[in-house]
Design a protein around this motif. Sequence first.
Motif, PDB file in Angstrom:
ATOM      1  N   UNK A 177     -13.157  -9.480  -5.876  1.00 53.13           N
ATOM      2  CA  UNK A 177     -12.150 -10.393  -6.415  1.00 53.13           C
ATOM      3  C   UNK A 177     -11.060  -9.672  -7.204  1.00 53.13           C
ATOM      4  N   UNK A 178     -11.197  -8.372  -7.382  1.00 49.58           N
ATOM      5  CA  UNK A 178     -10.251  -7.652  -8.244  1.00 49.58           C
ATOM      6  C   UNK A 178      -8.889  -7.507  -7.571  1.00 49.58           C
ATOM      7  N   UNK A 179      -7.836  -7.448  -8.395  1.00 49.54           N
ATOM      8  CA  UNK A 179      -6.522  -7.067  -7.889  1.00 49.54           C
ATOM      9  C   UNK A 179      -6.526  -5.566  -7.645  1.00 49.54           C
ATOM     10  N   UNK A 180      -5.692  -5.113  -6.721  1.00 47.68           N
ATOM     11  CA  UNK A 180      -5.672  -3.673  -6.449  1.00 47.68           C
ATOM     12  C   UNK A 180      -4.327  -3.276  -5.878  1.00 47.68           C
ATOM     13  N   UNK A 181      -4.054  -1.991  -5.906  1.00 46.64           N
ATOM     14  CA  UNK A 181      -2.813  -1.488  -5.322  1.00 46.64           C
ATOM     15  C   UNK A 181      -2.964  -0.001  -5.038  1.00 46.64           C
ATOM     16  N   UNK A 182      -2.344   0.439  -3.966  1.00 53.58           N
ATOM     17  CA  UNK A 182      -2.277   1.876  -3.676  1.00 53.58           C
ATOM     18  C   UNK A 182      -0.818   2.216  -3.401  1.00 53.58           C
ATOM     19  N   UNK A 183      -0.247   3.041  -4.261  1.00 56.34           N
ATOM     20  CA  UNK A 183       1.149   3.434  -4.127  1.00 56.34           C
ATOM     21  C   UNK A 183       1.187   4.899  -3.727  1.00 56.34           C
ATOM     22  N   UNK A 184       1.611   5.143  -2.488  1.00 54.31           N
ATOM     23  CA  UNK A 184       1.668   6.532  -2.015  1.00 54.31           C
ATOM     24  C   UNK A 184       3.120   6.855  -1.740  1.00 54.31           C
ATOM     25  N   UNK A 185       3.703   7.717  -2.568  1.00 53.51           N
ATOM     26  CA  UNK A 185       5.110   8.058  -2.380  1.00 53.51           C
ATOM     27  C   UNK A 185       5.184   9.320  -1.539  1.00 53.51           C
ATOM     28  N   UNK A 186       5.744   9.208  -0.332  1.00 57.42           N
ATOM     29  CA  UNK A 186       5.762  10.347   0.578  1.00 57.42           C
ATOM     30  C   UNK A 186       7.121  10.451   1.240  1.00 57.42           C
ATOM     31  N   UNK A 187       7.431  11.642   1.728  1.00 54.85           N
ATOM     32  CA  UNK A 187       8.755  11.862   2.318  1.00 54.85           C
ATOM     33  C   UNK A 187       8.811  11.420   3.768  1.00 54.85           C
ATOM     34  N   UNK A 188       7.698  11.607   4.497  1.00 53.34           N
ATOM     35  CA  UNK A 188       7.658  11.181   5.893  1.00 53.34           C
ATOM     36  C   UNK A 188       6.336  10.475   6.132  1.00 53.34           C
ATOM     37  N   UNK A 189       6.261   9.711   7.235  1.00 55.39           N
ATOM     38  CA  UNK A 189       5.130   8.830   7.493  1.00 55.39           C
ATOM     39  C   UNK A 189       3.777   9.503   7.268  1.00 55.39           C
ATOM     40  N   UNK A 190       3.585  10.696   7.872  1.00 57.74           N
ATOM     41  CA  UNK A 190       2.233  11.239   7.930  1.00 57.74           C
ATOM     42  C   UNK A 190       1.934  12.137   6.734  1.00 57.74           C
ATOM     43  N   UNK A 191       2.911  12.291   5.821  1.00 53.63           N
ATOM     44  CA  UNK A 191       2.794  13.295   4.762  1.00 53.63           C
ATOM     45  C   UNK A 191       1.737  12.998   3.715  1.00 53.63           C
ATOM     46  N   UNK A 192       1.410  14.035   2.983  1.00 61.69           N
ATOM     47  CA  UNK A 192       0.651  13.926   1.758  1.00 61.69           C
ATOM     48  C   UNK A 192       1.534  13.238   0.708  1.00 61.69           C
ATOM     49  N   UNK A 193       0.906  12.699  -0.329  1.00 61.40           N
ATOM     50  CA  UNK A 193       1.673  12.035  -1.391  1.00 61.40           C
ATOM     51  C   UNK A 193       2.402  13.067  -2.248  1.00 61.40           C
TER      52      UNK A 193
END
Lengths: 273, 156
Positions: A177-193
Motif C-alpha cells: 500500500x506504500x507510495x513509491x517512486x524511482x527517479x533515474x536521470x540518464x542521458x540516453x535510454x539505456x544508460x546508467x543513472x
Amino acid sequence: MITAPFDYVRADSVDHAVQLLGTHGEDAKLLAGGHSLLPLMKLRLATPSVLIDVGRLAELSYVRDGGDHVAIGALTSHHDVATSDMVATDVPLLRRVAGQIGDPQVRHLGTIGGSVVHGDPASDMPAAMLALRATFVTVGPGGQREHSVDGFFTGFLETAIGADEVLTEIRVPKVPMAGWSFQKFQRRAQDWAVVGVACVRNDTVGIGLVNMGSTSLRATAVEDALGSGASIADAAALADEGTEPVDDLNASPEYRRHLAHVLVRRALEEASR
Amino acid sequence: MQVSIALNGATSEHEVEPRLLLVHYLRDVAGLTGTNVGCDTSSCGACTVLLDGMSVKSCTVLAVQADGRAVTTIEGLATNGELHPMQAAFREHHGLQCGFCTPGMVLAAVSLAAEGGAGDEAAVREGLEGNLCRCTGYQNIVAAVLDGANGNGVRS
Ligand SMILES: Cc1cc2nc3c(=O)[nH]c(=O)nc-3n(C[C@H](O)[C@H](O)[C@H](O)COP(=O)(O)OP(=O)(O)OC[C@H]3O[C@@H](n4cnc5c(N)ncnc54)[C@H](O)[C@@H]3O)c2cc1C
Ligand code: FES
Ligand code: FES
C-alpha cells in the motif's frame, strides 16, 4: 578485448560454491550473470585466477512468499524480478527498478544478487535495497548470516560479504500500500543513472541515492526531517547532506547535488500522492 | 574445457579456453560470421544471439557459460530456405541500410516478441533500447518488428 587467463569451475550447490571458495582462496571470484564482472575482466581491471560459476544454481533463482517479506533468490535475473506478479503486487518499486536496468539483454543475464554484491554506487539495485530496508542472507564456512542493508555497502565495489561467502537470498519487506517512486536521470535510454533516487513512503519513509558518493547512500537527513514533520520541499533541500558525488564525463559534483535535490523532491511528491 | 552447445539445432562440440567469449566461439570456432562485433562493451547489441531462447549480448558471455544450452544465431532462424517471419518483415519493410546491426536487431526482436513485449510502437522502441543502428533512424526497423511480431514472432 580478451580477459586474462583463468581457471573455470562450476558449483553444483551453494555448499559446493562455499567449499570451492575455500579451496581457491582470495583470487577466486563467483560468476553469476557476468554482466558486471566480465566487462571489468575484459578491461583487465579485474584478474581473478579462478571463476566459480554459480550461474546455473536453479535453487537460487526464485521469488517466494516469505510472509511479511518477499524472498528472492540471489541468482534471480533482473528480467524475472521485473516480470514477477508477486513483486509487482507487494514491492512495486522493485519491479520498476529491475525493469529499468540496462536493456532486455542485460536483464536476461544480470542477477539481483550480483548487483547487490558488486556494490557499484552507480547501480540502481543497491539504492532500492536501501529504500526498501532489505535484508541479505549469506552462507559461508561458519554457516548462515543475515545482514541489514544499512552498513552493507562499505566502499567503492566493496560490501560486508566475506570473500568466502555466497549471497543466497534477498528479503524485501512487503509494502503493497506504500507510495513509491524511482527517479533515474540518464542521458540516453539505456544508460546508467547520472543520479537516481529510489523512494518508498508509508508511515515511514525510505530513500536510497544512486551515484552520490563512493557507495550507494541512504538520504538520512531527508528521512529524519520528514520524520520530524518537515515539508517535502524543506526535506528535499537536505538531499545532498553527507554525500560526496564524483566528477566525471556526465556531470560535476555541483550538478549532481542539484539533481539530488530536484529528484528527491520529485520522488517524494510522487510517493506522497 | 570441452563445451557442447546446441547451436542452431545441431550439436557443436569443441575444446575451448575458459576465457573464450561466446561471440568469438561463434565466429572463429564455429565459423558463423553472421553475429557481428560492434562495440565489444555490451552497449550496441550487434552481437545479440538467443541463449535458451532469450536475447543476450554474446560479447559479454563466455562460451563455457553456454555449455549444455541452446544458442540461436541469425544463420539458424530460417528453416528449409524459408525466412523466419521477423527476417521476412525486415526485408519487406526495408528495416536496414548497411545491415551491420541487423542480425542482432532481428534476434533481439524475436526474443522481444516471444515475451509479448512487441505489442505497440512504444513497447518496440523501448524493447530495442539495447540495439543501436547508425543508419536507418529506426523508423523502418520499428515497422518491421511490429509486423514480424504478429503471432508473437512464432513461425506461422
Ligand atoms: C550494458 C550494461 C548496462 C547496465 N546497466 C545497468 C543499469 O542501468 N543499472 C544497474 O543497476 N545495473 C546495470 N548494469 C549492471 C547489471 O545490473 C549487472 O548484471 C549486475 O550489476 C551484476 O549482476 P551479475 O549477475 O551479472 O553479476 P556478476 O557480474 O556475475 O558478478 C558481480 C560481482 O558479484 C559477485 N557475486 C555475484 N553473485 C554472487 C553471489 N550470489 N554471492 C556472492 N557474490 C556474488 C561476483 O563475484 C562479482 O564480484 C548494466 C550492465 C551492462 C553490461
Ligand atoms: S558487440 Fe556486444 S554489445 Fe556491442
Ligand atoms: S543498418 Fe547500418 S547500423 Fe543499422
